[in-house]
Design an enzyme around this catalytic site. Structure first.
Site, PDB file in Angstrom:
ATOM      1  N   GLY A  55       0.850  -1.189   0.000  1.00 15.51           N
ATOM      2  CA  GLY A  55       0.000   0.000   0.000  1.00 15.51           C
ATOM      3  C   GLY A  55       0.876   1.227   0.000  1.00 15.51           C
ATOM      4  N   HIS A 168       8.032  -7.707  -3.860  1.00 20.10           N
ATOM      5  CA  HIS A 168       6.738  -8.114  -4.443  1.00 20.10           C
ATOM      6  C   HIS A 168       6.859  -9.444  -5.170  1.00 20.10           C
ATOM      7  CE1 HIS A 168       4.392  -4.479  -3.642  1.00 20.10           C
ATOM      8  NE2 HIS A 168       5.566  -3.874  -3.682  1.00 20.10           N
ATOM      9  N   SER A 222     -23.880 -10.641 -26.289  1.00 24.23           N
ATOM     10  CA  SER A 222     -23.294  -9.573 -27.091  1.00 24.23           C
ATOM     11  C   SER A 222     -22.272 -10.114 -28.083  1.00 24.23           C
ATOM     12  CB  SER A 222     -22.601  -8.588 -26.164  1.00 24.23           C
ATOM     13  OG  SER A 222     -21.469  -9.220 -25.576  1.00 24.23           O
ATOM     14  N   GLY A 223     -21.875 -11.375 -27.912  1.00 18.85           N
ATOM     15  CA  GLY A 223     -20.792 -11.898 -28.735  1.00 18.85           C
ATOM     16  C   GLY A 223     -19.475 -11.797 -27.984  1.00 18.85           C
ATOM     17  N   GLY A 224     -19.445 -11.013 -26.899  1.00 18.92           N
ATOM     18  CA  GLY A 224     -18.243 -10.881 -26.075  1.00 18.92           C
ATOM     19  C   GLY A 224     -18.015 -12.138 -25.240  1.00 18.92           C
ATOM     20  N   VAL A 225     -16.786 -12.258 -24.690  1.00  8.50           N
ATOM     21  CA  VAL A 225     -16.403 -13.474 -23.968  1.00  8.50           C
ATOM     22  C   VAL A 225     -17.306 -13.708 -22.750  1.00  8.50           C
ATOM     23  CG1 VAL A 225     -14.481 -14.682 -22.882  1.00  8.50           C
ATOM     24  CG2 VAL A 225     -14.031 -12.863 -24.521  1.00  8.50           C
ATOM     25  N   ASP A 226     -17.560 -12.649 -21.978  1.00  4.39           N
ATOM     26  CA  ASP A 226     -18.274 -12.856 -20.712  1.00  4.39           C
ATOM     27  C   ASP A 226     -19.700 -13.360 -20.932  1.00  4.39           C
ATOM     28  OD1 ASP A 226     -15.956 -11.883 -19.687  1.00  4.39           O
ATOM     29  OD2 ASP A 226     -16.718  -9.869 -19.302  1.00  4.39           O
ATOM     30  N   SER A 227     -20.433 -12.699 -21.826  1.00  4.48           N
ATOM     31  CA  SER A 227     -21.815 -13.147 -22.014  1.00  4.48           C
ATOM     32  C   SER A 227     -21.835 -14.518 -22.684  1.00  4.48           C
ATOM     33  CB  SER A 227     -22.640 -12.120 -22.801  1.00  4.48           C
ATOM     34  OG  SER A 227     -22.170 -11.979 -24.107  1.00  4.48           O
ATOM     35  N   LYS A 366     -10.797 -12.357 -15.593  1.00  2.43           N
ATOM     36  CA  LYS A 366     -10.971 -12.539 -17.046  1.00  2.43           C
ATOM     37  C   LYS A 366     -10.230 -13.789 -17.556  1.00  2.43           C
ATOM     38  CE  LYS A 366     -12.632 -10.436 -20.713  1.00  2.43           C
ATOM     39  NZ  LYS A 366     -13.946  -9.775 -20.749  1.00  2.43           N
TER      40      LYS A 366
END
Ligand code: XMP
Length: 510
Positions: A55, A168, A222-227, A366
């Site tokens: 942070g 990190h 929509s044709g997008g990956v998520d939908s 994603k």
């Protein structure tokens, strides 16, 4: 089946989502939550381990985020990273000092042997980014790594299972950084590695079946990956009880609408309705040149088009939303300035008659959504589809959207995609497309003067679309693209390449 869970407490560092993604890649489920979570909530969550992120604060800042000391007494292993490790050292009685110079960038550290450092070399490079440093460890802790500037680059109390790293491990610049995370998860927390996408698919289908029963579900595709992935999961669970509506606004790329119909209706046998409303959208866009106005018109008409189909279907019990985990994390934070009004299906619920929202992907990043897509057998062109804006090609045509310009844009974009794929660059570039600029220039073709459009190529590399850099496409590939477009596409006589990063530009031109 309930999987094991790790809780990541967010202290505001820039790599926090990356930590969560790394943990998931190691097959352990985790949640990223604000650091002010109460001790009771932590106990209720029952994590097998807790990670404190980095942070921007110093533990001495008056308002720096702290944590209930009781977290160290729960018997649950804790790993503190950067600010998280300073906080742990400070709260358990060690000393943290303000250094006069910051340590930033790649630093060589030498490791001591411990459960946390199994399989790490004697010394290696890690990524540091800090000003304060720990100068004395709390009682019971041992040094596990040191660098020239940092006497306690890693430390731990093996009995209490409390560990800290000043660097990190989640960042690629740290050599074998994920081995450190893996050691923490498997050697210290006793993870079983039960978070896999095939487990997810199996358990999600079972729970969707149980939740939906014999009721009706509606999904905007929509044709997008998520939908696409959300709809396919639900289709697997309840088959024909799902109806999908695909609004073709006439602003899609070449062959895109046909591909959606062939994969989902013809291939998977989904109940998929296509609303062919291109004419309506184009009519409403006639004469409109202002980018925000274009977006608003398209967003509103999209809802009207969907609503019309939904009314014909009648009352449904569930409406599917393609929410993914970053949306869930982000929605907890303050709103930043609106640069562009993004049009998504988020506006649907108020106009559709449904009882509940169902969000089958809300736990996934994603890259996990894509893995689930492959797990479900979806083709690569659907799963790896590059991001595409809701308003479609309308925001890639500067000025008024006309049929002619749409045709020119589609044909030039198709050639660009074809050549990028042939050059094997499609997996390396985040987004690539053509834009019709608002300029015409003079050219010469054959023996004739031409006065035609300038087409721009936009191609960017990015991790999350928040920032982006222009892609270094090799000159010979650019040459092929340019030659093909001016020769094969009507109404173009000049190609330019956009070499601006984001910021100060955005990825799309409008
Ligand atoms: P910008 O142009 O703001 O775009 O750098 C960032 C990412 O968002 C996509 N984008 C949109 N996506 N609706 C969407 O669903 C929209 O209205 C929209 N506008 C931009 C853009 O393609 C890029 O991936």
């Amino acid at each position: 089946m309930q999987h094991q869970r790790v809780l990541i407490l967010d202290f505001g560092g820039q790599y926090n989502q990356l930590i969560a993604r790394r943990v998931r890649e190691l097959n352990v489920f985790c949640d990223l939550v604000p650091s002010d979570i109460s001790l009771k909530e932590i106990e209720r969550y029952a994590p097998i381990g807790i990670i404190f992120t980095g942070g921007p604060n110093s533990v001495y800042d008056e308002n720096s985020p702290k944590i209930d000391r009781g977290v160290f007494e729960l018997g649950i292993p804790v790993l503190g990273i950067c600010y998280g490790c300073q906080l742990m050292a400070y709260m358990l009685g060690g000393s943290v000092e303000r250094a006069t110079t910051s340590e930033y960038g790649k630093v060589e550290v030498s490791y001591r042997s411990s459960l946390l450092t199994v399989d790490m070399p004697a010394s290696a490079v890690c990524w540091m980014s800090h000003t304060d440093r720990i100068t004395r460890l709390p009682a019971g802790f041992k040094m596990l790594a040191e660098s020239n500037n940092c006497p306690y680059a890693a430390f731990g109390d093996e009995k209490k299972k409390l560990y800290g790293v000043q660097f990190h491990p989640e960042v690629n610049h740290t050599f074998k950084g994920s081995v450190i995370l893996k050691n923490f998860l498997y050697n210290v927390c006793g993870a079983a590695g039960d978070w896999t996408m095939s487990n997810f698919v199996a358990s999600q289908i079972a729970s969707l079946r149980e939740r939906i029963g014999d009721k009706k579900v509606l999904c905007a595709m929509s044709g997008g990956v998520d939908s696409a992935v959300a709809a396919t999961l639900i289709h697997r669970a309840v088959g024909d009880q799902l109806t999908c509506v695909f609004v073709d606004h006439g602003l899609l790329r070449k062959y895109e609408a046909e591909e959606v119909m062939s994969v989902f209706r013809d291939g998977l046998g989904m109940n998929l309705i296509k609303a062919d409303d291109g004419e309506i959208f184009l009519g409403k866009l006639a004469g409109v040149t202002e980018p925000e106005q274009k977006r608003k018109i398209i967003g509103e008409q999209f809802i009207r088009s969907f609503e019309k189909q939904a009314k014909a279907i009648g009352k449904v019990d569930f409406l599917v939303q393609g929410t993914i985990y970053p949306d869930v994390i982000e929605s907890g934070k303050g709103k930043s300035a609106v640069i562009k009004s993004h049009h998504n299906v988020g506006g649907l619920p108020s106009v559709v008659d449904f009882k509940e929202i169902i969000e089958p992907l809300r736990d996934l990043f994603k890259d996990e959504v894509r893995k689930v897509g492959f797990e479900l057998g979806l083709p690569k062109n659907v799963v790896m589809r590059q991001p595409f804006p809701g308003p479609g090609l309308a925001i890639r045509i500067m000025g008024e959207v006309t049929r002619e310009k749409l045709e020119t844009l589609r044909d030039s974009d198709y050639i660009l995609r074809d050549e990028i794929a042939k050059a094997g660059l499609d997996d390396k570039i985040w987004q690539y497309f053509t834009v019709i600029t608002n300029s015409k220039t003079v050219g010469v073709q054959g023996d004739f003067r031409t006065y035609e459009n300038v087409v721009a190529i936009r191609a960017v590399t990015s991790l999350d679309a928040m920032t982006a850099d222009w892609a270094r496409i090799p000159y010979d590939v650019l040459e092929k693209i340019s030659t093909r477009i001016v020769n094969e596409v009507k109404r173009v006589n000049r190609i330019v390449y956009d070499i601006t990063s984001k910021p100060p530009a955005t990825i799309e031109w409008e």
